[in-house]
Design a protein around this motif. Structure first.
Motif, PDB file in Angstrom:
ATOM      1  N   GLU A  28       0.838   4.220  -2.821  1.00  0.00           N
ATOM      2  CA  GLU A  28       0.642   5.567  -2.554  1.00  0.00           C
ATOM      3  C   GLU A  28       1.771   6.444  -3.109  1.00  0.00           C
ATOM      4  OE1 GLU A  28      -2.106   6.482  -1.196  1.00  0.00           O
ATOM      5  OE2 GLU A  28      -2.573   4.970   0.202  1.00  0.00           O
ATOM      6  N   ARG A  69       2.273   7.297   8.162  1.00  0.00           N
ATOM      7  CA  ARG A  69       1.591   6.439   9.262  1.00  0.00           C
ATOM      8  C   ARG A  69       1.989   4.663   9.205  1.00  0.00           C
ATOM      9  NH1 ARG A  69      -3.404   8.569  11.760  1.00  0.00           N
ATOM     10  NH2 ARG A  69      -4.009   6.560  12.336  1.00  0.00           N
ATOM     11  N   LEU A  70       2.214   4.371   8.034  1.00  0.00           N
ATOM     12  CA  LEU A  70       2.696   2.920   7.892  1.00  0.00           C
ATOM     13  C   LEU A  70       4.262   2.669   7.983  1.00  0.00           C
ATOM     14  CD1 LEU A  70       0.767   2.239   4.739  1.00  0.00           C
ATOM     15  CD2 LEU A  70       0.087   1.625   6.845  1.00  0.00           C
ATOM     16  N   LEU A  93      -8.288  11.024  -1.256  1.00  0.00           N
ATOM     17  CA  LEU A  93      -8.752  11.375  -0.146  1.00  0.00           C
ATOM     18  C   LEU A  93      -7.515  12.256   0.415  1.00  0.00           C
ATOM     19  CD1 LEU A  93      -9.892   8.141   1.681  1.00  0.00           C
ATOM     20  CD2 LEU A  93     -11.224   9.816   1.132  1.00  0.00           C
ATOM     21  N   SER A 125      -5.536   4.283  -0.393  1.00  0.00           N
ATOM     22  CA  SER A 125      -6.392   5.406  -0.341  1.00  0.00           C
ATOM     23  C   SER A 125      -7.141   5.803  -1.669  1.00  0.00           C
ATOM     24  CB  SER A 125      -5.693   6.638   0.388  1.00  0.00           C
ATOM     25  OG  SER A 125      -4.775   7.298  -0.716  1.00  0.00           O
ATOM     26  N   LYS A 147      -4.872  11.721   1.444  1.00  0.00           N
ATOM     27  CA  LYS A 147      -4.076  11.006   2.691  1.00  0.00           C
ATOM     28  C   LYS A 147      -3.065  10.231   2.134  1.00  0.00           C
ATOM     29  CE  LYS A 147      -8.007  11.635   5.809  1.00  0.00           C
ATOM     30  NZ  LYS A 147      -8.943  10.909   6.408  1.00  0.00           N
ATOM     31  N   GLY A 148      -2.599  10.156   1.125  1.00  0.00           N
ATOM     32  CA  GLY A 148      -1.657   9.344   0.527  1.00  0.00           C
ATOM     33  C   GLY A 148      -0.639   9.454   1.229  1.00  0.00           C
ATOM     34  N   ARG A 201       0.227  11.249   3.910  1.00  0.00           N
ATOM     35  CA  ARG A 201       0.040  11.214   5.411  1.00  0.00           C
ATOM     36  C   ARG A 201       0.024   9.590   5.674  1.00  0.00           C
ATOM     37  NH1 ARG A 201      -4.648  12.062   8.353  1.00  0.00           N
ATOM     38  NH2 ARG A 201      -4.157  13.050  10.366  1.00  0.00           N
ATOM     39  N   GLY A 202      -0.724   8.942   4.752  1.00  0.00           N
ATOM     40  CA  GLY A 202      -0.835   7.274   5.053  1.00  0.00           C
ATOM     41  C   GLY A 202       0.566   6.756   5.185  1.00  0.00           C
ATOM     42  N   VAL A 203       1.246   7.028   4.132  1.00  0.00           N
ATOM     43  CA  VAL A 203       2.795   6.531   4.255  1.00  0.00           C
ATOM     44  C   VAL A 203       3.479   6.487   5.421  1.00  0.00           C
ATOM     45  CG1 VAL A 203       4.801   6.429   2.833  1.00  0.00           C
ATOM     46  CG2 VAL A 203       2.716   6.483   1.506  1.00  0.00           C
ATOM     47  N   MET A 213      -5.233  -5.589  -3.119  1.00  0.00           N
ATOM     48  CA  MET A 213      -4.375  -4.303  -2.624  1.00  0.00           C
ATOM     49  C   MET A 213      -5.475  -3.334  -2.524  1.00  0.00           C
ATOM     50  SD  MET A 213      -2.634  -0.997  -3.027  1.00  0.00           S
ATOM     51  CE  MET A 213      -3.861  -0.978  -4.319  1.00  0.00           C
ATOM     52  N   LEU A 245      -3.777   3.720   7.554  1.00  0.00           N
ATOM     53  CA  LEU A 245      -3.708   4.612   6.583  1.00  0.00           C
ATOM     54  C   LEU A 245      -4.568   6.006   7.254  1.00  0.00           C
ATOM     55  CD1 LEU A 245      -3.885   3.170   3.330  1.00  0.00           C
ATOM     56  CD2 LEU A 245      -2.028   4.400   3.943  1.00  0.00           C
ATOM     57  N   THR A 301       0.997  -1.289   0.031  1.00  0.00           N
ATOM     58  CA  THR A 301       0.046   0.025  -0.033  1.00  0.00           C
ATOM     59  C   THR A 301       0.815   1.238   0.176  1.00  0.00           C
ATOM     60  OG1 THR A 301      -1.674  -1.328   1.052  1.00  0.00           O
ATOM     61  CG2 THR A 301      -1.805   1.111   1.058  1.00  0.00           C
TER      62      THR A 301
END
Lengths: 177, 149
Positions: A93, A155-156, A146, B60, A148-149, A151-153, B57, B96, A89
């Protein structure tokens, strides 16, 4: 061990187990011959080593390719379904951001066997991210996703770094497997 | 695996069922979005089930497109349900910090159909009923599976 969980990294251990089995059960006098054949077999089945890869990103389909290479390398390092999904994921992103905002670039996938982490690095020469703080704070909402790509990375990841300027953007993300 | 793999749009019992499969590419997802909404317009289903149990998969972006598709379908007058999120995908979406908005979700295809008011009268239950009534335990073939809406 569930089906599909046997990976090339398990081969040396498997060979040791098999050798002890041979010692216990093969008629004495024949062990040497069996061990020789076993060693020969191990040479033939050379475990593939996870090596650094770089996936060029030019068209949308390259995002899928980047995902598939990330999955393959994560599994080679012994990732389970959950951690492979995280890596996959994150790669998706990063690759999408390159295609969407910079048109072209590359994704480096660098397996680190010692720490069992996957180091991802996206590199592009696009226009850069205007307000990185807003993006990482989640205040930015993109038209397509969103927003949030990135930002999500973060967080991961266990390590996350963005270098961005008008000359391009480099994002580093290290995912623990 | 690639964009040439077509994702089917299945009509059953007045609902539309879309089983997403494999690694869904962006172009494939956008084409699917249009195709599904056109089918909603043409066929007027009561519900739309987006089954993601076969998806490899979800990031976002895919999550956003799925949410958008569900919202658009609802605006058109059908009831969307997303079902079959795998544990790995659900945990990743949680990490995420993205969600599917206020779209209804269900554990699997069966619960999604139940949520849409589809229920199945099991052959076993009917056989017991017949025994209780002193009838032959062998129901007629067309009676063994009854779908009610």
């Amino acid at each position: 061990m569930a089906p599909g969980e046997l990976l090339p990294v398990h081969l040396p251990g498997l060979q040791r187990e098999f050798e002890s089995g041979v010692r216990l059960f093969v008629q004495s006098g024949h062990e040497d011959q069996v061990f020789e054949q076993l060693a020969e077999l191990a040479r033939l089945v050379k475990a593939p080593v996870a090596t650094d890869e770089s996936v060029p990103l030019e068209i949308e389909a390259d995002i899928v390719h980047a995902r598939q290479r990330t999955r393959a390398l994560a599994l080679l390092l012994g990732a389970d379904e959950f951690t492979a999904q995280r890596a996959l994921t994150a790669a998706s992103e990063l690759a999408r951001n390159v295609i969407l905002y910079a048109k072209r670039g590359r994704l480096d996938i660098l397996p680190r066997s010692a720490t069992r982490t996957l180091f991802l690095r996206s590199v592009d020469r696009g226009p850069g991210i205007a307000d990185l703080t807003a993006v990482l704070d989640g205040r930015y909402k993109s038209r397509t996703g969103l927003g949030k790509g990135l930002r999500g990375v973060r967080r991961l990841s266990t390590h996350f770094d963005v270098q961005t300027s008008a000359a391009g953007t480099t994002v580093e993300a290290e995912i623990a497997l | 695996m690639n964009d040439s793999v077509r994702i089917p749009i299945i009509e059953l019992w007045g609902q539309l069922l879309v089983p997403l499969q494999g690694d869904v590419g962006d172009a494939q997802m956008h084409a699917l979005e249009v195709a599904v909404l056109e089918r909603v317009r043409d066929r007027g289903p009561e519900g739309l089930v987006l089954d993601v149990s076969g998806v490899e998969m979800m990031d976002s972006h895919l999550c956003a497109v799925l949410g958008r598709l569900a919202t658009a379908a609802r605006l058109m007058g059908t009831r969307p349900v997303i079902c079959g999120l795998s544990p790995a995908i659900a945990l990743t979406l949680e990490a995420l910090d993205v969600d599917l908005g206020d779209v209804e979700t269900a554990l699997g295809l069966e619960s999604a159909l139940v949520a849409l008011g589809i229920s199945v009268a099991h052959a076993d239950a009917r056989r017991l009923d017949r025994e209780a009534l002193g009838l032959s335990p062998h129901a007629e073939a067309h009676e063994t599976l009854e779908v009610t809406r």
